[in-house]
Write an enzyme that holds these catalytic residues in place. Structure first.
Site, mmCIF file in Angstrom:
data_model
loop_
_atom_site.group_PDB
_atom_site.id
_atom_site.type_symbol
_atom_site.label_atom_id
_atom_site.label_comp_id
_atom_site.label_asym_id
_atom_site.label_seq_id
_atom_site.Cartn_x
_atom_site.Cartn_y
_atom_site.Cartn_z
ATOM 1 N N HIS A 40 -17.622 -60.286 -8.396
ATOM 2 C CA HIS A 40 -17.896 -58.880 -8.671
ATOM 3 C C HIS A 40 -19.114 -58.768 -9.577
ATOM 4 O O HIS A 40 -19.782 -59.769 -9.881
ATOM 5 C CB HIS A 40 -16.670 -58.181 -9.261
ATOM 6 N N HIS A 43 -19.481 -61.157 -12.544
ATOM 7 C CA HIS A 43 -19.934 -62.506 -12.193
ATOM 8 C C HIS A 43 -21.439 -62.532 -11.920
ATOM 9 O O HIS A 43 -22.140 -63.482 -12.295
ATOM 10 C CB HIS A 43 -19.189 -63.009 -10.959
ATOM 11 N N GLU A 184 -17.360 -62.151 -22.027
ATOM 12 C CA GLU A 184 -16.596 -61.780 -23.215
ATOM 13 C C GLU A 184 -15.318 -61.023 -22.882
ATOM 14 O O GLU A 184 -14.477 -60.836 -23.761
ATOM 15 C CB GLU A 184 -17.464 -60.928 -24.143
ATOM 16 N N ASP A 186 -12.800 -62.054 -21.250
ATOM 17 C CA ASP A 186 -11.729 -63.012 -21.556
ATOM 18 C C ASP A 186 -12.043 -63.660 -22.905
ATOM 19 O O ASP A 186 -12.324 -64.854 -22.990
ATOM 20 C CB ASP A 186 -11.627 -64.051 -20.445
ATOM 21 N N SER A 221 -13.201 -56.341 -13.192
ATOM 22 C CA SER A 221 -12.429 -57.543 -12.881
ATOM 23 C C SER A 221 -11.895 -57.424 -11.461
ATOM 24 O O SER A 221 -11.879 -56.331 -10.876
ATOM 25 C CB SER A 221 -11.263 -57.726 -13.857
#
Length: 322
Positions: A40, A43, A184, A186, A221
């Site tokens: 997505h 990424h 960031e 996660d 996400s």
């Protein structure tokens, strides 16, 4: 096919370290991005950041293959229908870029053409497919997972964090990059990765990339696409609560938490946790940088989010102005 930058050339785990050494001897730095099969905007931001720094190596987890043993034959069912394996071809390829023969009796894992197109569009230089399953040519752990990095207890599931850390550290040893790029969103994982790299004396930098958000504020996400429509409005309350809490940072940690909780309560959201922690995950400071973290489940889909908070200072005072 000879190696060309930006063309997502396929390398096996056994070959990529040699490629890394060749690049580094020519003065080029390598930057690793770890991906799954679905990509997505978040990424893409990781890949864009890596491209700005130097040579981009994308480690991509291969799709699952179910194997049905029928005597001397095996049937494989790939979760990415129509996928074809992407490899370089001949002896004139970059060092180590030639594909290995598939192990006899072991199903071939494949990356989809659509994914490879995305990686080429993003300017990825080298792609390293991998699997966690033992006994395959691209397995991180050919003999099975026997050694695992265990992080301290935190907010997220320790077993899941342990496996993710072990995957990333295994890839770091295989690829030997100068840095690894991670998001960031996660934050707990990003922190534990940095701590593990520091504790193990690895010469790798961790580059954190700010969370990419959708227009409504929801953190980007793969999970947010699975949220049922009737829960979407409630899910947006996560980012709203974080924003509200951060905006009262100058009034102290307790007010930050109370303000964020008020927003969640108004939206009817019961969080799995709402925590304000120091940057190293210790207790929140009375004054200084902290992280406000939240997790909640919507229609069976669990989301996490976080923001940086200058506790006791406030954003208006970061430059010293009142």
């Amino acid at each position: 096919m000879s190696f060309a930058f930006g063309q997502a050339t396929h390398f096996h785990l056994a070959d990529i370290a040699r490629f890394s050494r060749v690049m580094q001897k020519t003065g080029k730095s390598l930057h690793l991005v770890v991906l799954g099969q679905d990509i997505h905007a978040g990424h893409r931001m990781l890949l864009r950041t890596a491209q700005q720094l130097g040579v981009v190596v994308a480690a991509v987890e291969l799709p699952h293959v179910d194997v049905v043993d029928a005597g001397d034959t095996a049937e494989t069912v790939d979760v990415a229908p129509g996928a074809v394996e992407t490899t370089t071809g001949a002896a004139d390829a970059a060092p180590g870029a030639q594909a290995h023969e598939t192990n006899q009796g072991v199903p071939s894992r494949q990356l989809s053409p659509e994914l490879m197109d995305v990686l080429r569009e993003a300017g990825v230089d080298a792609v390293v497919p991998y699997t966690r399953e033992p006994g395959e040519k691209n397995s991180l752990w050919p003999q099975g997972l026997r050694t695992q990095i265990t992080p301290p207890e935190g907010l997220e599931d320790s077993a899941a964090l342990a496996e993710a850390l072990t995957v990333h550290l295994s890839l770091l040893h295989a690829v030997a990059p100068d840095s690894i790029i991670a998001g960031e969103k996660d934050y707990e994982f990003l922190l534990r990765l940095q701590q593990a790299i520091t504790d193990l004396h690895l010469a790798v930098k961790v580059q954190g990339v700010p969370t990419v958000r959708m227009p409504d504020g929801l953190a980007m996400s793969l999970r947010n696409t699975e949220i049922p429509v009737e829960h979407r409005e409630k899910a947006v309350a996560l980012s709203a609560a974080l924003t509200a809490g951060a905006h009262v940072a100058e009034r102290g940690a307790q007010v930050v938490l109370e303000t964020a909780q008020d927003v969640l309560d108004a939206a009817g959201v019961q969080p799995d946790y709402l925590e304000l922690r120091a940057r190293d995950f210790g207790p929140a400071p009375q004054e200084g940088d902290a992280r406000l973290l939240v997790a909640a489940t919507f229609g069976g889909v669990r989301l996490i989010d976080n923001v940086g908070v200058p506790v006791g200072i406030g954003f208006r005072n970061l430059d010293g102005d009142n």
